[in-house]
Motif scaffolding. Structure first.
Motif, PDB file in Angstrom:
ATOM      1  N   ALA A   1       0.837  -1.206   0.000  1.00  8.27           N
ATOM      2  CA  ALA A   1       0.000   0.000   0.000  1.00  8.27           C
ATOM      3  C   ALA A   1       0.871   1.256   0.000  1.00  8.27           C
ATOM      4  CB  ALA A   1      -0.934  -0.003   1.206  1.00  8.27           C
ATOM      5  N   ALA A   2       1.998   1.195   0.701  1.00  7.90           N
ATOM      6  CA  ALA A   2       2.884   2.359   0.826  1.00  7.90           C
ATOM      7  C   ALA A   2       3.643   2.648  -0.458  1.00  7.90           C
ATOM      8  CB  ALA A   2       3.876   2.137   1.971  1.00  7.90           C
ATOM      9  N   GLY A   3       4.047   1.599  -1.153  1.00  6.59           N
ATOM     10  CA  GLY A   3       4.906   1.767  -2.320  1.00  6.59           C
ATOM     11  C   GLY A   3       6.365   1.738  -1.904  1.00  6.59           C
ATOM     12  N   GLU A   4       7.234   1.555  -2.874  1.00  4.46           N
ATOM     13  CA  GLU A   4       8.659   1.332  -2.601  1.00  4.46           C
ATOM     14  C   GLU A   4       9.345   2.534  -1.944  1.00  4.46           C
ATOM     15  OE1 GLU A   4      12.518   0.286  -5.251  1.00  4.46           O
ATOM     16  OE2 GLU A   4      10.711  -0.908  -5.665  1.00  4.46           O
ATOM     17  N   GLU A   5       9.060   3.735  -2.420  1.00  2.00           N
ATOM     18  CA  GLU A   5       9.749   4.928  -1.915  1.00  2.00           C
ATOM     19  C   GLU A   5       9.375   5.193  -0.451  1.00  2.00           C
ATOM     20  OE1 GLU A   5      10.565   8.955  -0.902  1.00  2.00           O
ATOM     21  OE2 GLU A   5       8.534   8.274  -1.261  1.00  2.00           O
ATOM     22  N   LEU A   6       8.097   5.111  -0.122  1.00  2.00           N
ATOM     23  CA  LEU A   6       7.671   5.330   1.261  1.00  2.00           C
ATOM     24  C   LEU A   6       8.161   4.189   2.156  1.00  2.00           C
ATOM     25  CD1 LEU A   6       6.205   6.873   3.463  1.00  2.00           C
ATOM     26  CD2 LEU A   6       4.053   5.849   2.683  1.00  2.00           C
TER      27      LEU A   6
END
Length: 132
Positions: free
Chosen positions: A104-109
């Motif tokens: 849900a956050a994605g790689e960068e977060l």
């Protein structure tokens, strides 16, 4: 954009191989409450914005951690809060919830989340090496 409640729980239920949605819900609430105590500032708010509302509130209003828990102690703490859990089943619960939260956050977060946590949390999030 926040992931819908049912979609989030369905993914946790699938990854954790839970028999009931209630088990997935209990794991999600416990693990995210513990995680929220370890995150600060914008990173916690950004993750909350990508979670279903009920779980975002849990993440944003955690018990305060007196000190950052190592990954092993984090799993032990989850085991203490999840009814009937052992350290082995709690490790499974933590991995199921945090890997879905990472999606849900994605790689960068997720990379920024891991920078706030003690070494070793990358494995709990389903990222076997520290993302630099």
């Amino acid at each position: 954009m926040a992931m819908r409640w049912t979609a989030f729980l369905d993914r946790i239920k699938e990854r954790g191989a839970y028999e009931t949605t209630e088990e997935a819900k209990q794991a999600a609430r416990t693990v995210l409450a513990l995680l929220g105590a370890h995150l600060v500032g914008g990173v916690r708010a950004e993750l909350a914005a990508r979670l279903p509302d009920e779980l975002a509130l849990i993440l944003l209003n955690p018990l305060q951690a007196h000190e950052p828990l190592s990954p092993e102690r984090f799993v032990r703490a989850a085991a203490a809060w999840i009814e009937g859990a052992t350290e082995q089943t709690a490790a499974w619960d933590v991995g199921a919830v945090l890997s879905v939260a990472s999606d849900a956050a994605g790689e960068e977060l997720t990379r920024r989340l891991l920078l706030q946590l003690p070494a070793g949390y990358d494995l709990l999030f389903g990222h076997p090496q520290r993302i630099q």
